[in-house]
Design a protein around this motif. Structure first.
Motif, short mmCIF file in Angstrom:
data_model
loop_
_atom_site.label_atom_id
_atom_site.label_comp_id
_atom_site.label_asym_id
_atom_site.label_seq_id
_atom_site.Cartn_x
_atom_site.Cartn_y
_atom_site.Cartn_z
N VAL A 98 0.91 -1.09 0.13
CA VAL A 98 -0.15 -0.04 -0.06
C VAL A 98 0.83 1.12 0.00
CG1 VAL A 98 -1.70 1.43 1.49
CG2 VAL A 98 -1.83 -1.31 1.07
N ARG A 99 1.83 1.14 0.77
CA ARG A 99 2.98 2.42 0.89
C ARG A 99 3.60 2.53 0.06
NH1 ARG A 99 4.96 4.07 6.72
NH2 ARG A 99 6.64 5.57 6.10
N ALA A 100 4.01 1.56 -0.91
CA ALA A 100 4.75 1.86 -1.98
C ALA A 100 4.56 2.82 -3.21
CB ALA A 100 5.05 0.21 -2.80
N GLY A 101 3.25 3.09 -3.35
CA GLY A 101 3.04 4.24 -4.01
C GLY A 101 2.86 5.60 -3.62
N ALA A 102 2.82 5.73 -2.16
CA ALA A 102 2.62 6.92 -1.73
C ALA A 102 3.70 7.82 -2.00
CB ALA A 102 2.70 6.80 -0.18
N GLY A 105 -0.47 -7.15 -8.56
CA GLY A 105 -1.91 -6.51 -8.41
C GLY A 105 -2.01 -5.80 -7.04
N SER A 106 -3.15 -5.64 -6.49
CA SER A 106 -3.78 -5.24 -5.10
C SER A 106 -3.43 -6.17 -4.08
CB SER A 106 -5.05 -4.74 -5.27
OG SER A 106 -5.41 -4.23 -4.01
N PRO A 107 -3.12 -5.68 -2.80
CA PRO A 107 -2.98 -6.33 -1.78
C PRO A 107 -4.31 -6.92 -1.24
CG PRO A 107 -2.39 -4.14 -0.96
CD PRO A 107 -2.39 -4.13 -2.38
N VAL A 108 -5.42 -6.47 -1.81
CA VAL A 108 -6.87 -7.15 -1.33
C VAL A 108 -7.50 -7.31 -2.98
CG1 VAL A 108 -7.04 -5.92 0.69
CG2 VAL A 108 -7.60 -4.68 -1.41
N GLY A 109 -6.70 -7.65 -3.90
CA GLY A 109 -7.21 -7.94 -5.33
C GLY A 109 -8.13 -9.30 -5.05
N LYS A 110 -8.85 -9.63 -6.42
CA LYS A 110 -9.63 -10.72 -6.29
C LYS A 110 -8.86 -12.11 -6.24
CE LYS A 110 -12.72 -8.74 -9.70
NZ LYS A 110 -13.24 -8.88 -11.12
N VAL A 146 8.83 -3.07 -2.71
CA VAL A 146 8.66 -1.61 -3.03
C VAL A 146 9.16 -1.66 -4.51
CG1 VAL A 146 9.52 0.54 -2.70
CG2 VAL A 146 8.60 -0.78 -0.84
N ARG A 147 10.35 -2.28 -4.97
CA ARG A 147 11.09 -2.03 -6.12
C ARG A 147 10.23 -2.85 -7.15
NH1 ARG A 147 15.56 -3.96 -4.46
NH2 ARG A 147 15.16 -6.24 -4.92
N ALA A 148 9.37 -3.97 -6.76
CA ALA A 148 8.60 -4.39 -7.86
C ALA A 148 7.34 -3.66 -8.24
CB ALA A 148 8.22 -5.93 -7.54
N GLY A 196 -3.05 9.93 0.83
CA GLY A 196 -4.07 8.82 1.16
C GLY A 196 -3.54 7.62 1.12
N LEU A 197 -2.75 7.09 0.31
CA LEU A 197 -2.25 5.68 0.38
C LEU A 197 -1.36 5.69 1.61
CD1 LEU A 197 -0.97 5.01 -3.35
CD2 LEU A 197 -2.67 3.80 -1.60
N TRP A 198 -0.60 6.99 2.09
CA TRP A 198 0.21 6.78 3.21
C TRP A 198 -0.58 6.72 4.60
CZ3 TRP A 198 0.88 10.44 7.07
CH2 TRP A 198 1.90 9.90 8.03
N LEU A 199 -1.72 7.34 4.42
CA LEU A 199 -2.40 7.35 5.66
C LEU A 199 -3.21 5.82 5.92
CD1 LEU A 199 -4.40 10.97 5.39
CD2 LEU A 199 -2.98 10.00 7.07
N LYS A 200 -3.58 5.27 4.49
CA LYS A 200 -4.04 3.93 4.68
C LYS A 200 -3.06 2.82 5.29
CE LYS A 200 -6.75 2.52 1.32
NZ LYS A 200 -7.28 2.00 0.29
#
Length: 179
Positions: free
Chosen positions: A5-9, A149-154, A81-83, A120-124
């Motif tokens: 989640v934090r990688a994109g912040a 993908g997302s850490p909460v993806g399908k 983070v790198r990936a 928003g990503l950092w706060l999450k």
């Protein structure tokens, strides 16, 4: 999980600030003042939306988390983070170019929108870290389930937990401080 989640912040925050600063020098169609005020509103709205987006899914997966087993492949913070950043570098570049280009209409607004997404990503990630500290665990997503993908993806069926000192990440996805 908070690492993903934090990688994109940081990239969104910094590219947003640079785009907003570049946009502040362009008069734009609506004028600087209106553009920056609209950007400030977009910053707050975007940060709030990103913070609450998919919050129920995060909570659901955290409630159903099980202890990581020997067969679970969990990767380090630096690798995650790198990936994440390599996999999305062209999207980040396109978002930056779009934010700078939008300055010709509303100066600084696109950049502040990007920065709001980063905040928003950092706060999450901070909110996830509070949950991790409260439960004295770290949440992980199996690498084969998350992919790029997302850490909460399908594809993510459940989260895994380890002790709070496992790996190189602190609760919330920050870099662990070595003493």
């Amino acid at each position: 999980m908070a690492v993903a989640v934090r990688a994109g912040a940081a990239p969104l925050w910094w590219s947003g600030l640079v785009a907003a600063a570049a946009g502040a020098f362009v008069p734009g169609l609506a004028g600087r003042r209106i553009g920056l005020l609209a950007g400030a509103a977009l910053f707050l709205i975007t940060a709030a939306v990103v913070l609450v987006a998919r919050g129920g899914r995060y909570a659901e997966l955290a409630r159903g988390a099980s202890r990581a087993g020997r067969g679970d492949f969990l990767q380090d913070r630096a690798v995650t983070v790198r990936a994440w950043r390599r996999g999305r570098r062209w999207w980040l570049l396109a978002a930056f170019v779009g934010a700078v280009a939008s300055s010709f209409a509303l100066p600084g607004a696109g950049g502040l929108l990007l920065a709001g997404a980063g905040v928003g990503l950092w706060l999450k990630a901070v909110r996830i870290g509070q949950r991790e500290r409260g439960e004295d665990v770290l949440y992980w997503v199996r690498t084969d389930w998350a992919g790029h993908g997302s850490p909460v993806g399908k594809r993510v069926r459940a989260h895994r937990t380890t002790g709070p000192v496992a790996g190189d990440a602190a609760p919330g996805g920050a870099r662990r401080r070595r003493r």
